[in-house]
Motif scaffolding. Sequence first.
Motif, short mmCIF file in Angstrom:
data_model
loop_
_atom_site.label_atom_id
_atom_site.label_comp_id
_atom_site.label_asym_id
_atom_site.label_seq_id
_atom_site.Cartn_x
_atom_site.Cartn_y
_atom_site.Cartn_z
N ARG A 173 0.84 -1.21 0.00
CA ARG A 173 0.00 0.00 0.00
C ARG A 173 0.88 1.27 0.00
O ARG A 173 0.55 2.26 -0.65
CB ARG A 173 -0.92 -0.01 1.22
CG ARG A 173 -2.07 -0.98 1.17
CD ARG A 173 -3.10 -0.56 0.15
NE ARG A 173 -4.29 -1.42 0.22
CZ ARG A 173 -5.23 -1.46 -0.69
NH1 ARG A 173 -5.13 -0.71 -1.78
NH2 ARG A 173 -6.28 -2.24 -0.55
N ARG A 234 -11.26 -8.43 1.92
CA ARG A 234 -12.02 -7.21 1.57
C ARG A 234 -11.14 -5.97 1.68
O ARG A 234 -11.17 -5.09 0.81
CB ARG A 234 -13.24 -7.10 2.49
CG ARG A 234 -14.13 -5.91 2.20
CD ARG A 234 -15.40 -5.97 3.05
NE ARG A 234 -15.10 -5.95 4.49
CZ ARG A 234 -16.02 -6.16 5.43
NH1 ARG A 234 -17.28 -6.43 5.09
NH2 ARG A 234 -15.69 -6.13 6.71
N ASP A 235 -10.34 -5.90 2.73
CA ASP A 235 -9.42 -4.77 2.89
C ASP A 235 -8.36 -4.77 1.79
O ASP A 235 -8.00 -3.71 1.25
CB ASP A 235 -8.74 -4.82 4.26
CG ASP A 235 -9.71 -4.59 5.41
OD1 ASP A 235 -10.80 -4.02 5.16
OD2 ASP A 235 -9.39 -4.99 6.54
N GLU A 238 -9.39 -3.30 -1.75
CA GLU A 238 -9.77 -1.90 -1.90
C GLU A 238 -8.97 -1.24 -3.03
O GLU A 238 -7.74 -1.35 -3.08
CB GLU A 238 -9.52 -1.14 -0.59
CG GLU A 238 -10.00 0.30 -0.64
CD GLU A 238 -9.79 1.02 0.68
OE1 GLU A 238 -9.94 2.26 0.69
OE2 GLU A 238 -9.46 0.35 1.69
N ASN A 241 -11.07 -1.65 -8.75
CA ASN A 241 -12.37 -1.26 -9.29
C ASN A 241 -12.54 -1.68 -10.75
O ASN A 241 -12.71 -0.85 -11.63
CB ASN A 241 -12.57 0.24 -9.13
CG ASN A 241 -12.54 0.67 -7.68
OD1 ASN A 241 -13.11 0.00 -6.82
ND2 ASN A 241 -11.86 1.78 -7.40
N PRO A 391 -17.64 -2.21 3.89
CA PRO A 391 -16.65 -2.41 4.96
C PRO A 391 -17.25 -2.40 6.37
O PRO A 391 -16.63 -2.92 7.30
CB PRO A 391 -15.68 -1.24 4.77
CG PRO A 391 -15.86 -0.83 3.35
CD PRO A 391 -17.31 -1.07 3.04
#
Length: 410
Positions: A173, A234-235, A238, A241, A391
């Motif tokens: 990240r 799920r995190d 992010e 898309n 979330p």
Amino acid sequence: MTKFKTFALGMLTAAAAQPVLATDLEVTHWWTSGAEAAAIRVISEGFQKSGNTWVDGAIAGAGGVARPLITSRITGGDPMGATQFTHGQAMRELIEAGFMRDVTEVAEAQGWKDQIFPQSLLDSCTFEGKLYCVPSNIHSQQWLWLNNAVFTDNGLSVPQNWDEFVAAAPKLREMDIIPLAQGQQSWQKQLMFNVLMVSIGGPELFERVYAGRDADYAAGSDVAKVFKAAAEARDLMEGSNVQAWNEAANLMISGRAAGQIMGDWVQGEFTQAGMTAGEDFSCLPGLGVNEYITAAGDAFYFPKVDDPEIIAAQDVLAGVIVSPETQVEFTKAKGALPVRRDVELRDPTPCMEKGMAILKEGHIVESINTMVSPDTVGRVTDLMIEFFADPSFSPETAQAEFAEIIATAD
């Protein structure tokens, strides 16, 4: 003369002995990505050598879009000549309703029972002692794919399991890299959750929940670990898309994402992009935790028709799909495993070799599609769509709703 040449000569001799009933055959499928298009071309070109004409009925949008369209055409009286589909209850319902033709005579004449492996592929095609589909390939879903350079170029070791992958995410990240690429289509959300069920929870957990319909167990601590991993996923997703799985693969190929949870068909996209398995990308079956895979794959089905020329063309296509020549070239293009035990893969990737070894060890689990009804699959899918999109949807709440689904599953 080799076994393959003997088989091919036999096919040609048999074809020459039959009356010429060449015709157009519409074949529907949802194989539209680059690697999938190359793979379906292998089958279509083999079929057209018989003198028949392949009328391509590709449906963009993968199975989630294609399945209802295919089903509605068959039940609505406008059947195609043949259709690709997955093994499962949805097609079984059409068979039971009398819409589909059996290909038992073709299978017996060509000795499929002795060559197609594992036996579960034929079992999934069988109803009341008759064979209603032609297994085309073996596909498994339980894989974590990694772009090696994304890790090594950023001073990270290439992960060997799910926990190491999760631990690498904060550094990724920092470098503006999406840890986990994932498409937004509904079937991909369901796939991810069930991969976590098998890989994090283990095959016994997966079968106890779905085959055993054990709602109390589904609400318990073992399954809670799966939902914890789903929240982690799920995190990690992010920023991913995109819609289609091959678009997610392109995020990984381009280095904008580090990994992807997807079936083994995705490696065809990596190969087409010039990436080499084991060097440019890695594959972790069972997410490096529980090395079990599904072995359901795809099959071709033949709607009932009254036209003898269409019926003859259906028989020809059935033989082409399982022929050794097709199996070698098709699985190479698609990144799948062959359904025949008597063929050797051409230049198999390390990932394909891993898959074959797992199959030979018998580390196989059933697909959710063969254990519960399409309605139950749909309810699980709807829950996963909501969970992965929000979330604030806690894993505890999602697990409670999941247990309620299992309590009324059929």
